[in-house]
Design an enzyme around this catalytic site. Structure first.
Site, PDB file in Angstrom:
ATOM      1  N   SER A  80       1.014  -1.225  -0.071  1.00  0.00           N
ATOM      2  CA  SER A  80      -0.055   0.060  -0.159  1.00  0.00           C
ATOM      3  C   SER A  80       1.125   1.152  -0.085  1.00  0.00           C
ATOM      4  O   SER A  80       2.050   1.339   0.529  1.00  0.00           O
ATOM      5  CB  SER A  80      -0.960  -0.003   1.274  1.00  0.00           C
ATOM      6  OG  SER A  80      -1.133   1.312   1.619  1.00  0.00           O
ATOM      7  N   SER A  81       0.356   2.379  -0.578  1.00  0.00           N
ATOM      8  CA  SER A  81       1.319   3.626  -0.580  1.00  0.00           C
ATOM      9  C   SER A  81       1.437   4.145   0.796  1.00  0.00           C
ATOM     10  O   SER A  81       2.409   5.105   1.030  1.00  0.00           O
ATOM     11  CB  SER A  81       0.421   4.692  -1.585  1.00  0.00           C
ATOM     12  OG  SER A  81      -0.795   4.976  -0.973  1.00  0.00           O
ATOM     13  N   CYS A  82       0.622   3.657   1.886  1.00  0.00           N
ATOM     14  CA  CYS A  82       0.833   4.222   3.126  1.00  0.00           C
ATOM     15  C   CYS A  82       2.214   3.949   3.935  1.00  0.00           C
ATOM     16  O   CYS A  82       2.405   4.163   4.928  1.00  0.00           O
ATOM     17  CB  CYS A  82      -0.381   4.159   4.094  1.00  0.00           C
ATOM     18  SG  CYS A  82      -0.507   2.417   4.441  1.00  0.00           S
ATOM     19  N   TYR A 113      -0.869  -0.547  10.304  1.00  0.00           N
ATOM     20  CA  TYR A 113      -1.146  -1.380   9.068  1.00  0.00           C
ATOM     21  C   TYR A 113       0.315  -0.990   8.113  1.00  0.00           C
ATOM     22  O   TYR A 113       0.876  -2.008   7.435  1.00  0.00           O
ATOM     23  CB  TYR A 113      -2.203  -0.722   8.144  1.00  0.00           C
ATOM     24  CG  TYR A 113      -2.574  -1.196   6.790  1.00  0.00           C
ATOM     25  CD1 TYR A 113      -3.178  -2.405   6.653  1.00  0.00           C
ATOM     26  CD2 TYR A 113      -1.957  -0.326   5.807  1.00  0.00           C
ATOM     27  CE1 TYR A 113      -3.489  -2.860   5.333  1.00  0.00           C
ATOM     28  CE2 TYR A 113      -2.546  -0.798   4.492  1.00  0.00           C
ATOM     29  CZ  TYR A 113      -3.073  -2.042   4.377  1.00  0.00           C
ATOM     30  OH  TYR A 113      -3.256  -2.526   3.144  1.00  0.00           O
ATOM     31  N   LYS A 155       2.872  -3.672   6.264  1.00  0.00           N
ATOM     32  CA  LYS A 155       3.014  -3.897   4.910  1.00  0.00           C
ATOM     33  C   LYS A 155       4.568  -3.684   4.607  1.00  0.00           C
ATOM     34  O   LYS A 155       5.116  -4.536   3.734  1.00  0.00           O
ATOM     35  CB  LYS A 155       2.432  -2.821   4.398  1.00  0.00           C
ATOM     36  CG  LYS A 155       0.693  -3.355   4.094  1.00  0.00           C
ATOM     37  CD  LYS A 155       0.661  -4.368   3.350  1.00  0.00           C
ATOM     38  CE  LYS A 155      -1.049  -4.871   3.016  1.00  0.00           C
ATOM     39  NZ  LYS A 155      -0.993  -5.923   2.421  1.00  0.00           N
ATOM     40  N   HIS A 205     -13.194   3.397   3.278  1.00  0.00           N
ATOM     41  CA  HIS A 205     -11.994   4.344   2.728  1.00  0.00           C
ATOM     42  C   HIS A 205     -13.076   5.883   2.213  1.00  0.00           C
ATOM     43  O   HIS A 205     -14.603   5.543   1.938  1.00  0.00           O
ATOM     44  CB  HIS A 205     -11.333   4.092   1.773  1.00  0.00           C
ATOM     45  CG  HIS A 205     -10.130   3.368   2.295  1.00  0.00           C
ATOM     46  ND1 HIS A 205      -9.198   3.621   2.957  1.00  0.00           N
ATOM     47  CD2 HIS A 205      -9.886   1.774   2.146  1.00  0.00           C
ATOM     48  CE1 HIS A 205      -8.524   2.687   3.499  1.00  0.00           C
ATOM     49  NE2 HIS A 205      -8.760   1.525   2.974  1.00  0.00           N
TER      50      HIS A 205
END
Ligand code: GDP
Length: 341
Positions: free
Chosen positions: A113-115, A142, A146, A185
């Site tokens: 994920s981009s986070c 999270y 990841k 989201h």
């Protein structure tokens, strides 16, 4: 187009998280490609349990694995259920990656994920920004899990020579998303709220935060297409960003969703709710060099998602379920079997 060094036609492919928005989209693309798609039965195989996953994978002997299973949720779910977000994700990816190695799986693609990138990473975010600064605190549980998933793939590549790759999708949306207002989201949340307001004649919809944060959004069918493409052509250690390379403000997104849903009331901004990271847009230069770009225009993708959502709403209304005040999850999957940011 890059060389396809791992063609998928005719292969046995395990999609972990097949009920989720991402997993089901990957599943559709793989079937079109003539793959035999394997899915882990539930009950029977809990993806967080190493022994169960390993036993199942040894008996099924997949050629390739798409690891799209994850505990996912929006800004509220992440900050209120941190233990589930870190534990479930660490457990799922460790169990699936180690089982894949033991079962001799030829290639594995891990979806992150981009986070994972630092909150203050310069924008658009390049792959090399990983681990260069502090994370956005609202979803660090999270994100840490990841990041560990990427590192697992890299470590297995270095130590065991496993061809495991990682993809970092930007914020995703599309049919099959989680529309539960407690955990959704922003796109499904605003779509659900505006649909409900339209149906009930309510004059106002609340948008969280200031409306100024910027986000990039990718339709899940595009992500699935990119994942299948990269499984065939990419075998490097570094994670690859997958996005459109374009972002918009939450306020502009809210206006577009207003048009798409046909809600004519006011948008009110609730500044007591967190904005989260100020901007999140991926640099997709590496992806473009590998020969892939996103196809779905945001407005068209939102309209397609709204059609799916409204159809599911109509179906459940037909079953005499009252719409008003009823926060139902319309996704067809469990939260531990989907993927997002
Ligand atoms: P993020 O990208 O990890 O921050 O996750 P979200 O998709 O949950 O939130 C993106 C942005 O949309 C944040 O600035 C939120 O405050 C904003 N937002 C506005 N309205 C909503 C809403 O109803 N639900 C959610 N989840 N976010 C909203």
């Amino acid at each position: 187009m890059a060389d396809r060094d791992f063609p998928l036609e005719g292969k046995r492919v395990f999609v972990a998280g097949h009920r989720g928005m991402v997993g089901s989209a990957v599943n559709r693309v793989l079937r079109q490609r003539g793959c035999e798609v394997l899915t882990a039965p539930r009950p029977g195989v809990d993806l967080r349990r190493q022994e169960e996953v390993e036993r199942w994978m040894r008996s099924e002997q997949p050629d390739a694995v798409f690891l799209a299973a994850a505990r996912v949720g929006g800004i509220k779910a992440n900050s209120t259920r941190p233990a589930e977000f870190i534990y479930d994700n660490l457990a799922i990816q460790s169990a699936v990656i180690e089982s894949a190695r033991r079962a001799g799986v030829g290639k594995l693609l891990f979806l992150g994920s981009s986070c994972i990138y630092p909150k203050m990473a310069s924008q658009p975010i390049v792959e090399g920004a990983l681990l260069t600064g502090p994370l956005e605190p609202t979803n660090e549980w999270y994100a840490v899990a990841k990041i560990a998933g990427i590192k697992l793939c890299q470590a297995y590549r270095r130590q065991y020579g496993c061809n495991y790759i990682s993809l970092m999708p930007t914020n995703l949306y599309g049919p099959g998303d989680n529309f539960n207002l407690q955990s959704a989201h922003v796109i499904p949340a605003l779509m659900h709220k505006m649909h409900r307001a339209k149906v009930s004649g309510s004059p106002e919809v609340v948008v969280w935060g200031s409306g100024t944060p910027r986000r990039e959004f990718l339709h899940v069918d595009d992500l699935a297409d990119a994942a299948v493409y990269l499984m065939e052509v990419y075998s490097g250690e570094e994670q690859i960003n997958v996005g459109t390379g374009r972002d918009i403000t939450i306020a502009d997104l809210a206006l577009t969703i207003r048009e798409v849903t046909g809600f004519h009331g006011r948008l009110a901004y609730d500044r007591s709710k967190p904005d989260g990271t100020p901007r999140k847009c991926l640099d997709v230069t590496r992806l473009a060099r590998l020969g892939w770009r996103a196809k779905t225009d945001l407005r068209r993708g939102l309209a397609d998602t709204y059609r799916w959502f409204a159809g599911a709403e109509d179906a459940s209304t037909d079953r005499a379920v009252s719409l008003r005040g009823n926060d139902r999850t319309l996704s067809r999957h469990r939260p531990s079997e989907s993927s997002g940011h």
